[in-house]
Design a protein around this motif. Sequence first.
Motif, PDB file in Angstrom:
ATOM      1  N   ALA A  76       2.738  -0.459  -4.945  1.00  0.00           N
ATOM      2  CA  ALA A  76       4.055  -1.157  -5.384  1.00  0.00           C
ATOM      3  C   ALA A  76       4.988  -1.525  -4.162  1.00  0.00           C
ATOM      4  CB  ALA A  76       4.697  -0.622  -6.430  1.00  0.00           C
ATOM      5  N   THR A  77       4.964  -0.555  -3.353  1.00  0.00           N
ATOM      6  CA  THR A  77       6.136  -0.665  -2.358  1.00  0.00           C
ATOM      7  C   THR A  77       5.326  -1.999  -1.263  1.00  0.00           C
ATOM      8  OG1 THR A  77       6.572   1.634  -2.058  1.00  0.00           O
ATOM      9  CG2 THR A  77       7.010   0.244  -0.315  1.00  0.00           C
ATOM     10  N   LEU A  78       4.042  -1.899  -1.138  1.00  0.00           N
ATOM     11  CA  LEU A  78       3.440  -2.950  -0.281  1.00  0.00           C
ATOM     12  C   LEU A  78       3.656  -4.487  -0.895  1.00  0.00           C
ATOM     13  CD1 LEU A  78       1.744  -3.939   2.205  1.00  0.00           C
ATOM     14  CD2 LEU A  78      -0.203  -3.596   0.693  1.00  0.00           C
ATOM     15  N   ALA A  79       3.499  -4.456  -2.278  1.00  0.00           N
ATOM     16  CA  ALA A  79       3.965  -5.700  -2.969  1.00  0.00           C
ATOM     17  C   ALA A  79       5.303  -6.044  -2.848  1.00  0.00           C
ATOM     18  CB  ALA A  79       3.463  -5.578  -4.492  1.00  0.00           C
ATOM     19  N   ALA A  80       6.359  -5.245  -2.947  1.00  0.00           N
ATOM     20  CA  ALA A  80       7.688  -5.428  -2.554  1.00  0.00           C
ATOM     21  C   ALA A  80       7.829  -5.965  -1.271  1.00  0.00           C
ATOM     22  CB  ALA A  80       8.398  -4.344  -2.821  1.00  0.00           C
ATOM     23  N   TYR A  81       7.131  -5.165  -0.431  1.00  0.00           N
ATOM     24  CA  TYR A  81       7.111  -6.012   1.091  1.00  0.00           C
ATOM     25  C   TYR A  81       6.612  -7.279   1.199  1.00  0.00           C
ATOM     26  CZ  TYR A  81       6.379  -6.425   5.921  1.00  0.00           C
ATOM     27  OH  TYR A  81       6.603  -6.846   7.030  1.00  0.00           O
TER      28      TYR A  81
END
Length: 183
Positions: A165-170
């Motif tokens: 999810a953090t990568l998707a937010a990035y």
Amino acid sequence: MRWGLLVMNGVVLAGITWMAGTGTHTQPAKVLPSLKAGADTQFVDISALETRASLSPTSENVAALATAYLDRDQPGLASSVLERAPAAVRRSPEIAHLEARALFQRGRPREALAAAKGVQETCSSPEPGAARCSAWLSAKTARQVAFFREVVSAGIEDPRSDPAATLAAYERSAKEVRIIAMK
């Protein structure tokens, strides 16, 4: 009874002799994890940075030490360095930017977003007589705020617990195009 005591003393004496002969051979534990060597890896002498930051706690010295800790995935140590810096140093936008980064790495994205917004406001309208933010700091802060906003809006409480999810937010934050005009 007497023979049992004699045998037990012999066993203890043999154990002591064996331990003295082989030794304990324990290695000291490392406080900081070692960096994986890569093409862009620069090895920094942490002890030299710590000495410089403690003897002369300027913005540059404190920032160098905090950055080294953050690069080694030690945000708690970086936060400690930043919190113990003199008040004049802590007011520096570069130090506040590092504080936002440390907060994020410690799993506190809401506080990191607030700190990054503070840096962005400082850079966009500096106080009279205060030094202006460099162009790289303004750009990096704008990028950081966009990323932290995406993380917070996605409801990610701890970025380490949900790396996908953090990568998707990035990736969502990277799609935003920002133009920063300098006066």
